[in-house]
Motif scaffolding. Structure first.
Motif, PDB file in Angstrom:
ATOM      1  N   GLY A   1      22.679 -12.148  23.975  1.00 31.75           N
ATOM      2  CA  GLY A   1      23.547 -12.874  24.884  1.00 31.75           C
ATOM      3  C   GLY A   1      22.731 -13.534  25.977  1.00 31.75           C
ATOM      4  O   GLY A   1      21.503 -13.500  25.966  1.00 31.75           O
ATOM      5  N   SER A   2      23.411 -14.147  26.944  1.00 31.39           N
ATOM      6  CA  SER A   2      22.693 -14.853  28.005  1.00 31.39           C
ATOM      7  C   SER A   2      23.458 -14.793  29.319  1.00 31.39           C
ATOM      8  O   SER A   2      24.677 -14.606  29.343  1.00 31.39           O
ATOM      9  CB  SER A   2      22.453 -16.321  27.613  1.00 31.39           C
ATOM     10  OG  SER A   2      23.674 -17.022  27.492  1.00 31.39           O
ATOM     11  N   PHE A   3      22.714 -14.945  30.419  1.00 26.44           N
ATOM     12  CA  PHE A   3      23.246 -15.048  31.770  1.00 26.44           C
ATOM     13  C   PHE A   3      22.766 -16.366  32.370  1.00 26.44           C
ATOM     14  O   PHE A   3      21.659 -16.824  32.071  1.00 26.44           O
ATOM     15  CB  PHE A   3      22.724 -13.908  32.652  1.00 26.44           C
ATOM     16  CG  PHE A   3      23.595 -12.687  32.672  1.00 26.44           C
ATOM     17  CD1 PHE A   3      24.250 -12.307  33.838  1.00 26.44           C
ATOM     18  CD2 PHE A   3      23.770 -11.913  31.542  1.00 26.44           C
ATOM     19  CE1 PHE A   3      25.042 -11.179  33.867  1.00 26.44           C
ATOM     20  CE2 PHE A   3      24.553 -10.788  31.566  1.00 26.44           C
ATOM     21  CZ  PHE A   3      25.194 -10.411  32.730  1.00 26.44           C
ATOM     22  N   LEU A   4      23.587 -16.968  33.229  1.00 26.61           N
ATOM     23  CA  LEU A   4      23.139 -18.117  34.009  1.00 26.61           C
ATOM     24  C   LEU A   4      22.302 -17.624  35.180  1.00 26.61           C
ATOM     25  O   LEU A   4      22.768 -16.815  35.985  1.00 26.61           O
ATOM     26  CB  LEU A   4      24.336 -18.923  34.524  1.00 26.61           C
ATOM     27  CG  LEU A   4      24.908 -19.977  33.585  1.00 26.61           C
ATOM     28  CD1 LEU A   4      26.133 -20.622  34.217  1.00 26.61           C
ATOM     29  CD2 LEU A   4      23.870 -21.040  33.259  1.00 26.61           C
ATOM     30  N   ALA A   5      21.081 -18.116  35.279  1.00 25.78           N
ATOM     31  CA  ALA A   5      20.198 -17.639  36.333  1.00 25.78           C
ATOM     32  C   ALA A   5      20.681 -18.058  37.722  1.00 25.78           C
ATOM     33  O   ALA A   5      20.491 -17.337  38.700  1.00 25.78           O
ATOM     34  CB  ALA A   5      18.784 -18.155  36.099  1.00 25.78           C
ATOM     35  N   THR A   6      21.313 -19.228  37.819  1.00 25.64           N
ATOM     36  CA  THR A   6      21.698 -19.750  39.141  1.00 25.64           C
ATOM     37  C   THR A   6      22.824 -18.941  39.776  1.00 25.64           C
ATOM     38  O   THR A   6      22.897 -18.801  40.994  1.00 25.64           O
ATOM     39  CB  THR A   6      22.137 -21.213  39.021  1.00 25.64           C
ATOM     40  OG1 THR A   6      23.122 -21.321  37.987  1.00 25.64           O
ATOM     41  CG2 THR A   6      20.946 -22.096  38.679  1.00 25.64           C
ATOM     42  N   THR A   7      23.717 -18.406  38.940  1.00 21.78           N
ATOM     43  CA  THR A   7      24.866 -17.661  39.479  1.00 21.78           C
ATOM     44  C   THR A   7      24.793 -16.174  39.206  1.00 21.78           C
ATOM     45  O   THR A   7      25.604 -15.405  39.711  1.00 21.78           O
ATOM     46  CB  THR A   7      26.169 -18.212  38.876  1.00 21.78           C
ATOM     47  OG1 THR A   7      26.119 -18.064  37.443  1.00 21.78           O
ATOM     48  CG2 THR A   7      26.349 -19.675  39.219  1.00 21.78           C
ATOM     49  N   MET A   8      23.813 -15.759  38.379  1.00 20.09           N
ATOM     50  CA  MET A   8      23.659 -14.356  37.994  1.00 20.09           C
ATOM     51  C   MET A   8      24.937 -13.818  37.367  1.00 20.09           C
ATOM     52  O   MET A   8      25.347 -12.683  37.599  1.00 20.09           O
ATOM     53  CB  MET A   8      23.238 -13.487  39.193  1.00 20.09           C
ATOM     54  CG  MET A   8      21.873 -13.840  39.752  1.00 20.09           C
ATOM     55  SD  MET A   8      21.335 -12.825  41.144  1.00 20.09           S
ATOM     56  CE  MET A   8      22.318 -13.509  42.471  1.00 20.09           C
ATOM     57  N   THR A   9      25.608 -14.647  36.556  1.00 22.26           N
ATOM     58  CA  THR A   9      26.839 -14.235  35.894  1.00 22.26           C
ATOM     59  C   THR A   9      26.691 -14.419  34.392  1.00 22.26           C
ATOM     60  O   THR A   9      25.910 -15.251  33.918  1.00 22.26           O
ATOM     61  CB  THR A   9      28.048 -15.065  36.379  1.00 22.26           C
ATOM     62  OG1 THR A   9      27.771 -16.457  36.200  1.00 22.26           O
ATOM     63  CG2 THR A   9      28.328 -14.790  37.836  1.00 22.26           C
ATOM     64  N   ASN A  10      27.476 -13.632  33.657  1.00 14.01           N
ATOM     65  CA  ASN A  10      27.409 -13.644  32.205  1.00 14.01           C
ATOM     66  C   ASN A  10      27.892 -14.983  31.669  1.00 14.01           C
ATOM     67  O   ASN A  10      29.038 -15.360  31.868  1.00 14.01           O
ATOM     68  CB  ASN A  10      28.270 -12.503  31.657  1.00 14.01           C
ATOM     69  CG  ASN A  10      27.747 -12.001  30.329  1.00 14.01           C
ATOM     70  OD1 ASN A  10      27.194 -12.764  29.563  1.00 14.01           O
ATOM     71  ND2 ASN A  10      27.928 -10.721  30.082  1.00 14.01           N
ATOM     72  N   GLN A  11      26.987 -15.728  31.014  1.00 16.41           N
ATOM     73  CA  GLN A  11      27.331 -17.026  30.439  1.00 16.41           C
ATOM     74  C   GLN A  11      27.965 -16.856  29.067  1.00 16.41           C
ATOM     75  O   GLN A  11      28.947 -17.485  28.742  1.00 16.41           O
ATOM     76  CB  GLN A  11      26.065 -17.887  30.334  1.00 16.41           C
ATOM     77  CG  GLN A  11      26.231 -19.176  29.555  1.00 16.41           C
ATOM     78  CD  GLN A  11      27.071 -20.201  30.279  1.00 16.41           C
ATOM     79  OE1 GLN A  11      27.410 -20.005  31.436  1.00 16.41           O
ATOM     80  NE2 GLN A  11      27.405 -21.287  29.600  1.00 16.41           N
ATOM     81  N   THR A  12      27.379 -16.012  28.243  1.00 20.19           N
ATOM     82  CA  THR A  12      27.934 -15.745  26.919  1.00 20.19           C
ATOM     83  C   THR A  12      28.109 -14.244  26.774  1.00 20.19           C
ATOM     84  O   THR A  12      27.205 -13.475  27.082  1.00 20.19           O
ATOM     85  CB  THR A  12      27.008 -16.261  25.808  1.00 20.19           C
ATOM     86  OG1 THR A  12      25.744 -15.594  25.910  1.00 20.19           O
ATOM     87  CG2 THR A  12      26.792 -17.750  25.926  1.00 20.19           C
TER      88      THR A  12
END
Length: 478
Positions: free
Chosen positions: A273-284
């Motif tokens: 899976g992945s997280f958005l680095a800019t928001t530190m939230t779960n992207q997928t």
């Protein structure tokens, strides 16, 4: 008339991408017992180094093990490190002319695991070692280099046996700048297994967190300048047990990989899976594969936005073996895969992108090495091309002197010592990788002449037999 001589130099000194991207190999190292590779790096001089453990050599029950090959897979050196009990290298990073390997050391059966740092030169000689004793068992799982510092992740147990995820920032002499742990208080226990740096002030650490009733994956964000805890996310299926084992940053997203255990039947399946680095939230949301087989993702390496490769161990149901495998994704879509293994347990444990745009893997392999289990160094090209089975090398380099090469004013004479095989080819390149001359197996003779008129001042001779390649750099010196 000026005399002219030909200097033949080892091919690993210099090469262009157009040449080196054609090379791939799989080599095993070790002895009669169990040996394995857990991490891999590329040195400042372009050599490949794998670290792990050996039960076959050294002073103790199991020693830390380092093996180095050149870009063609030829053995350069191997060394063991440690004392009378158990020692292991879990991660290695190269910084300038020095390598930093981390893991743990244990002095005797009754002692604790102690976090262990080794600083080495590219010939394996030790510059210094450091240990970081705690109140109970502790170890380093991963190391990365950034600015003028080393960043490490691992686990530290307290005096009552509770596990804390631990992060260290060290200078390049091994002195501690700061140390942080998670959780700071509470009943949950945490182990950190990998980390990556996101920018000048942000880092992310991943692993697993557990209570008596649950075990889930965790990502924790720290300020890398101060060690301040910024944010964390615990995620997973409460009915499963999740382990996050690998992290990589593609410039936008933090990609993670690991595996899931079904506690009802102990089946293991991979997750990614992945997280958005800019928001530190779960992207997928974590993608779970059906837990039918015992398959796990061990490490991940990003090559661009939504592009990544994963090192895995995949069980083959009904055949009694697991495969060391690499899966490659582009734009988050599966592109290709490749694997090794003929029997027993096989695993690809660590992966990185090499300077020639291929992939380098360290792992463990059974059935094709010198003993029960061997350390595997595996190089594949950017399209996943590989060799059918690993070749074995123990303690000595493969012969590199296949030809007698003699320069005369009229040109270059090459004598082949072993004879040419069907499917072989001899090629001449200049330093830009431009092909100047080629002879196929049907055109090859015991003695080969290349006219002076087509010889560059510096270039490469490349001889290939199937998946094996030998290269010599030459310099014509007036």
């Amino acid at each position: 008339m000026n005399s002219v001589r030909l200097a033949i130099l080892l091919s690993s000194l210099i090469a262009s991408d157009s040449i080196w991207s054609q090379f791939y190999f799989a080599k095993t190292f070790g002895g009669a017992l169990e040996d394995g590779g857990l991490c891999v790096a590329e040195t400042h001089s372009g050599l490949f180094i794998a670290g792990g453990y050996t039960g076959s050599f050294g002073q103790g029950a199991s020693d830390a093990f380092l093996v180095v090959v050149n870009p063609l897979g030829w053995w350069q050196w191997e060394k063991t490190y440690g004392g009378p009990d158990v020692d292991r290298i879990n991660s290695i990073v190269w910084r300038g002319s020095l390598g930093y390997a981390v893991g743990f050391t244990k002095s005797n059966p009754d002692a604790n695991y102690i976090p262990w740092l080794l600083c080495i030169q590219d010939n394996g000689d030790t510059i210094f070692t450091r240990t970081y004793p705690g109140s109970s068992w502790s170890w380093f799982s991963s190391v990365v280099s950034g600015d003028s510092s080393l960043y490490l992740a691992g686990v530290s147990y307290d005096s009552i046996g509770r596990a804390f995820g631990a992060v260290w920032k060290l200078d390049t002499l091994g002195h501690v700048n700061w140390q942080a742990q998670f959780p700071q208080i509470g009943s949950e226990e945490v182990q950190f297994l990998d980390l990556c740096l996101l920018n000048d002030s942000l880092m992310v650490v991943g692993g697993t967190t557990y209570t008596p009733s649950d075990l889930q994956a965790i990502l924790v964000f720290f300020n890398r300048k101060t060690g301040e805890l910024l944010y964390y996310d615990i995620f997973g299926n409460s009915a499963m047990e999740e382990y996050l084992t690998g992290l990589s940053f593609d410039g936008i997203k933090i990609w993670y990989c690991g595996y899931v255990v079904n506690p009802l039947n102990n089946r293991i399946s991979p997750l990614i899976g992945s997280f958005l680095a800019t928001t530190m939230t779960n992207q997928t949301a974590p993608y779970y594969f059906h837990p039918q087989f015992n398959n796990r993702y061990n490490d991940i390496f990003c090559t661009g936005p939504d592009d990544y490769a994963v090192a895995t161990s995949s069980q083959v149901i009904g055949l009694g073996l697991s495969l060391a495998a690499v899966l490659n994704y582009q734009d988050d879509n599966f592109l290709w895969s490749t694997n090794l293994g003929v029997s027993g347990y096989n695993s690809a444990n660590s992966i990185l992108r090499t300077s020639d745009n291929g992939f380098l893997i360290a792992g463990e392999i059974s059935g094709t090495g010198p003993g029960l289990r061997a350390l595997l160094i595996w190089k594949i090209d950017s399209l996943g091309q590989t060799v059918a089975q690993p070749s074995v090398q123990i303690n000595e380099a493969a012969s590199e002197e296949l030809f007698t090469i003699l320069y005369r004013p009229e040109g270059l004479w090459i004598n082949n010592k072993t004879g040419f095989l069907t499917g072989s080819a001899l090629e001449l390149f200049d330093l830009s990788g431009r092909l100047l001359y080629k002879l196929k197996s049907s055109e090859l003779q015991t003695d080969i002449f290349i006219p002076r008129a087509i010889l560059p001042g510096m270039g490469f001779l490349r001889y290939a037999e199937g998946s094996q390649c030998w290269v010599k750099k030459f310099v014509i010196v007036p």
